[in-house]
Scaffold this motif. Structure first.
Motif, PDB file in Angstrom:
ATOM      1  N   ARG A  13       0.855  -1.186   0.000  1.00 37.44           N
ATOM      2  CA  ARG A  13       0.000   0.000   0.000  1.00 37.44           C
ATOM      3  C   ARG A  13       0.887   1.230   0.000  1.00 37.44           C
ATOM      4  NH1 ARG A  13      -5.678  -0.535   1.169  1.00 37.44           N
ATOM      5  NH2 ARG A  13      -5.560   1.685   0.719  1.00 37.44           N
ATOM      6  N   ASP A  14       0.381   2.305  -0.551  1.00 39.07           N
ATOM      7  CA  ASP A  14       1.048   3.595  -0.495  1.00 39.07           C
ATOM      8  C   ASP A  14       0.525   4.299   0.757  1.00 39.07           C
ATOM      9  OD1 ASP A  14       1.432   6.411  -0.687  1.00 39.07           O
ATOM     10  OD2 ASP A  14       1.736   6.222  -2.836  1.00 39.07           O
ATOM     11  N   VAL A  15       1.414   4.556   1.713  1.00 36.23           N
ATOM     12  CA  VAL A  15       1.042   5.250   2.949  1.00 36.23           C
ATOM     13  C   VAL A  15       1.777   6.586   2.962  1.00 36.23           C
ATOM     14  CG1 VAL A  15       1.036   5.158   5.464  1.00 36.23           C
ATOM     15  CG2 VAL A  15       0.706   3.059   4.146  1.00 36.23           C
ATOM     16  N   VAL A  22       2.043  -5.226   3.097  1.00 32.72           N
ATOM     17  CA  VAL A  22       0.857  -5.624   3.860  1.00 32.72           C
ATOM     18  C   VAL A  22       0.896  -7.137   4.015  1.00 32.72           C
ATOM     19  CG1 VAL A  22      -1.661  -5.726   3.884  1.00 32.72           C
ATOM     20  CG2 VAL A  22      -0.493  -3.684   3.016  1.00 32.72           C
ATOM     21  N   LEU A  40      -6.990  -2.834   8.189  1.00 33.77           N
ATOM     22  CA  LEU A  40      -5.555  -2.728   7.976  1.00 33.77           C
ATOM     23  C   LEU A  40      -4.975  -1.877   9.104  1.00 33.77           C
ATOM     24  CD1 LEU A  40      -3.130  -3.331   6.138  1.00 33.77           C
ATOM     25  CD2 LEU A  40      -3.661  -1.220   4.912  1.00 33.77           C
TER      26      LEU A  40
END
Length: 103
Positions: A13-15, A22, A40
């Protein structure tokens, strides 16, 4: 799936502009998945991010008191939480395990 990644890694994921792996918490702990992950949880340990896919999240709380002993590989101990006993995840060891499994 991520090519070359171990089974617990479900994807990335792009955080906030940072790529975050993940992983399934159930697969990491080698326990049966009780259902399809619907939450999540993002962990940040010294700038290393890890997303944990979980089927439910009861609460987030500051830990007080010592953790009871456990033989589980990725847990630092256990705590009583009401009538339940919960495991305390060893985040650095979990990150090391994931890094070692797909390096």
């Amino acid at each position: 799936p991520v090519p070359g990644a171990s089974d617990p890694v479900l994807g990335v994921r792009d955080v906030h502009g940072v790529i975050c792996p993940v992983a399934s918490l159930a697969l990491l702990l080698r326990v049966p998945e009780p259902g399809s992950p619907s939450h999540l949880v993002i962990l940040d340990h010294d700038g290393d991010l890890l997303g944990l896919a979980v089927d439910r999240l009861e609460e987030v709380a500051d830990l007080t008191g010592p953790a009871g002993e456990t033989d589980a590989d990725l847990l630092t101990g256990t705590l009583a939480c009401g009538a339940d006993v919960v495991g305390v995840l060893d985040v650095p060891r979990t990150l090391q395990r994931l890094a070692g499994e797909h390096s």
